[in-house]
Write a protein that holds these residues in place. Structure first.
Motif, PDB file in Angstrom:
ATOM      1  N   VAL A  89      62.602  70.757  48.640  1.00  9.07           N
ATOM      2  CA  VAL A  89      61.585  71.803  48.728  1.00  9.07           C
ATOM      3  C   VAL A  89      60.844  71.818  47.404  1.00  9.07           C
ATOM      4  O   VAL A  89      61.438  72.020  46.342  1.00  9.07           O
ATOM      5  CB  VAL A  89      62.194  73.195  49.001  1.00  9.07           C
ATOM      6  CG1 VAL A  89      61.089  74.251  49.049  1.00  9.07           C
ATOM      7  CG2 VAL A  89      62.965  73.200  50.307  1.00  9.07           C
ATOM      8  N   SER A 132      58.078  73.702  45.339  1.00  9.87           N
ATOM      9  CA  SER A 132      57.501  75.043  45.414  1.00  9.87           C
ATOM     10  C   SER A 132      56.685  75.388  44.160  1.00  9.87           C
ATOM     11  O   SER A 132      57.245  75.829  43.153  1.00  9.87           O
ATOM     12  CB  SER A 132      58.633  76.065  45.606  1.00  9.87           C
ATOM     13  OG  SER A 132      58.114  77.354  45.803  1.00  9.87           O
ATOM     14  N   GLY A 158      49.813  77.647  43.876  1.00  8.08           N
ATOM     15  CA  GLY A 158      49.778  77.281  45.292  1.00  8.08           C
ATOM     16  C   GLY A 158      48.501  77.695  45.992  1.00  8.08           C
ATOM     17  O   GLY A 158      48.004  77.001  46.876  1.00  8.08           O
ATOM     18  N   HIS A 177      53.201  82.316  49.385  1.00  9.10           N
ATOM     19  CA  HIS A 177      53.862  81.305  48.564  1.00  9.10           C
ATOM     20  C   HIS A 177      53.931  79.984  49.312  1.00  9.10           C
ATOM     21  O   HIS A 177      54.883  79.697  50.033  1.00  9.10           O
ATOM     22  CB  HIS A 177      55.262  81.779  48.174  1.00  9.10           C
ATOM     23  CG  HIS A 177      55.816  81.050  47.000  1.00  9.10           C
ATOM     24  ND1 HIS A 177      56.991  81.393  46.391  1.00  9.10           N
ATOM     25  CD2 HIS A 177      55.347  79.973  46.308  1.00  9.10           C
ATOM     26  CE1 HIS A 177      57.228  80.578  45.381  1.00  9.10           C
ATOM     27  NE2 HIS A 177      56.247  79.709  45.317  1.00  9.10           N
ATOM     28  N   HIS A 213      54.603  76.129  50.039  1.00  9.33           N
ATOM     29  CA  HIS A 213      55.618  75.220  49.544  1.00  9.33           C
ATOM     30  C   HIS A 213      55.725  74.011  50.464  1.00  9.33           C
ATOM     31  O   HIS A 213      55.316  74.071  51.633  1.00  9.33           O
ATOM     32  CB  HIS A 213      56.976  75.919  49.419  1.00  9.33           C
ATOM     33  CG  HIS A 213      57.421  76.591  50.678  1.00  9.33           C
ATOM     34  ND1 HIS A 213      56.950  77.815  51.086  1.00  9.33           N
ATOM     35  CD2 HIS A 213      58.298  76.181  51.635  1.00  9.33           C
ATOM     36  CE1 HIS A 213      57.519  78.148  52.239  1.00  9.33           C
ATOM     37  NE2 HIS A 213      58.330  77.171  52.594  1.00  9.33           N
ATOM     38  N   HIS A 245      57.996  71.003  52.281  1.00  6.31           N
ATOM     39  CA  HIS A 245      59.300  70.511  52.737  1.00  6.31           C
ATOM     40  C   HIS A 245      59.178  68.996  52.878  1.00  6.31           C
ATOM     41  O   HIS A 245      58.346  68.496  53.643  1.00  6.31           O
ATOM     42  CB  HIS A 245      59.689  71.131  54.077  1.00  6.31           C
ATOM     43  CG  HIS A 245      60.101  72.571  53.974  1.00  6.31           C
ATOM     44  ND1 HIS A 245      61.405  72.963  53.778  1.00  6.31           N
ATOM     45  CD2 HIS A 245      59.362  73.704  54.018  1.00  6.31           C
ATOM     46  CE1 HIS A 245      61.461  74.282  53.712  1.00  6.31           C
ATOM     47  NE2 HIS A 245      60.243  74.756  53.848  1.00  6.31           N
TER      48      HIS A 245
END
Length: 286
Positions: A60, A62, A68, A104, A106, A108
């Motif tokens: 992950v 982030s 972001g 937020h 993020h 994967h």
């Protein structure tokens, strides 16, 4: 965050979740159009190595909320590519999705741990190594690093601790509370929430201080703000203090709670000292 997993299909399904507005930002050596097909393609390569059970790598990536919000799809892909290079995971099956359902954002990332030659990627200390790789990528792209975020939080807590301590000293010196209830009330008037910490045995163990989104134990604010130290500076009534030591309990915010014998004794000792000073100040014999 990085780890080796065995539940490839379930994780892939979570990553490629349309409800989370998931979007593919990177793929390598894959043709499938859904989690089931991608998982099957991973398995074809993984059949070359039956000894490796946790045969998929899950990461992950982030960025901070602020970073972001500014990142475009092209930059999210670049983050993934740079990370894969830092981890030396090139030329492996891999797919990455960005989740945009919350503020937020993020990424994967799933990489086949088994290479095309059947060898398994060494996953020792993979969590730590993935953090270090992400740190390098953030530096390369001018993004906020984990260390910078941690330092910012430490500075924020340091300032909050200083402010709570300042309020505490003013309350003690100027308001001169006569018991814990008054102390809690006066602190709240100055926007510091004092929360009694009571264990399962209904015994008062200390105080927590909530201020500007931080929740800290008294000893975390300053060593002078343990419950015992606070009790030493509050002017308890002598009769009330004697009752406290006799019953090993007191009333706080309308609830009777137990005290440790040491704390009860300290409160009584403080009350007796206060009474003696007051008597001497009035010129009376004792």
């Amino acid at each position: 965050m990085g780890k080796s997993i065995s539940h490839t299909g379930a994780s892939m399904g979570y990553g490629w979740n349309e409800e989370k507005d998931a979007k593919v930002v990177y793929r390598e050596h894959l043709a499938g159009d859904n989690p089931k097909e991608i998982t099957q393609e991973f398995k074809i390569i993984q059949t070359q190595n039956h000894r490796c059970k946790k045969n998929t790598l899950s990461f992950v990536l982030s960025p901070t909320i602020k970073d972001g919000q500014k990142l475009k799809e092209k930059e999210l892909k670049e983050i993934t590519e740079r990370f894969i290079k830092e981890m030396k995971l090139q030329e492996r099956q891999a797919i990455a999705f960005v989740h945009q359902d919350k503020s937020h954002r993020h990424i994967h990332l799933y990489v086949n741990r088994i290479g095309f030659d059947g060898t398994a990627y060494k996953d020792s200390y993979i969590g730590k190594r993935s953090q270090q790789a992400a740190e390098k990528v953030a530096q390369q792209m001018g993004l906020t690093t984990v260390r910078e975020v941690q330092q910012e939080k430490l500075n924020e807590i340091k300032n909050v601790r200083h402010e709570i301590k300042h309020v505490h000293e003013k309350v003690i010196a100027e308001m001169k509370p006569k018991d814990f209830d008054q102390y809690i009330k006066y602190m709240k008037q100055r926007n510091v929430e004092v929360i009694p910490s009571i264990n399962k045995s209904n015994q008062l163990r200390g105080f927590r201080f909530e201020y500007k989104g931080q929740n800290l134990k008294g000893s975390e604010v300053h060593r002078s703000m343990s419950m015992r130290r606070i009790a030493e500076r509050i002017g308890f009534n002598r009769n009330v203090a004697q009752k406290i030591v006799k019953e090993n309990s007191l009333s706080i915010l309308g609830k009777t709670v137990g005290l440790s014998p040491n704390l009860a004794a300290n409160i009584t000792k403080k009350a007796i000292k206060m009474a003696v000073k007051k008597t001497i100040g009035l010129g009376m014999e004792i």
